[in-house]
Design an enzyme around this catalytic site. Sequence first.
Site, PDB file in Angstrom:
ATOM      1  N   GLU A 289       0.831  -1.201   0.000  1.00  0.00           N
ATOM      2  CA  GLU A 289       0.000   0.000   0.000  1.00  0.00           C
ATOM      3  C   GLU A 289       0.872   1.261   0.000  1.00  0.00           C
ATOM      4  O   GLU A 289       0.594   2.237  -0.700  1.00  0.00           O
ATOM      5  CB  GLU A 289      -0.923   0.028   1.224  1.00  0.00           C
TER       6      GLU A 289
ATOM      7  N   LYS B 251       2.138  -8.380  -5.956  1.00  0.00           N
ATOM      8  CA  LYS B 251       3.283  -9.265  -5.796  1.00  0.00           C
ATOM      9  C   LYS B 251       2.926 -10.534  -6.559  1.00  0.00           C
ATOM     10  O   LYS B 251       1.801 -11.028  -6.462  1.00  0.00           O
ATOM     11  CB  LYS B 251       3.521  -9.601  -4.332  1.00  0.00           C
TER      12      LYS B 251
END
Length: 125
Positions: free
Chosen positions: A72, A97
């Site tokens: 974030e 990811k």
Amino acid sequence: MDFIFIEELRVQASVGIYPREKVAPQMVELNLTFGVPDAAAKHDDIADTIDYAVVIERIRAELAARHFNLIETLGEFVVNLLFEEFNAPWVKIRIAKIGVMQGVRRVGVFIQRGREGHILPNTAG
């Protein structure tokens, strides 16, 4: 407002809270959409828009040089980079990811921000 998009930009980044994530960079995938002035299409001049090649190189350089605990935070960093250095009025970013957990293709975050005074387009993630 016109938009530029960059899809499936893969970058090595140091991101994560786990010891294994702090030892070596991992591959992240970014999908970006950002607003650009309408003048670019009218004048057919790169000076009137945001050069996506420069954006890509800045993101690669910055992500190679720093560690983020949270994806974030990495996303907010890229959004602010586009606001501050490129004067983008609106940014949407998806960062993931890749292969970080067994049986999961991607884990990520979606962020959408507009500068004050700019209406956010009605878009889906």
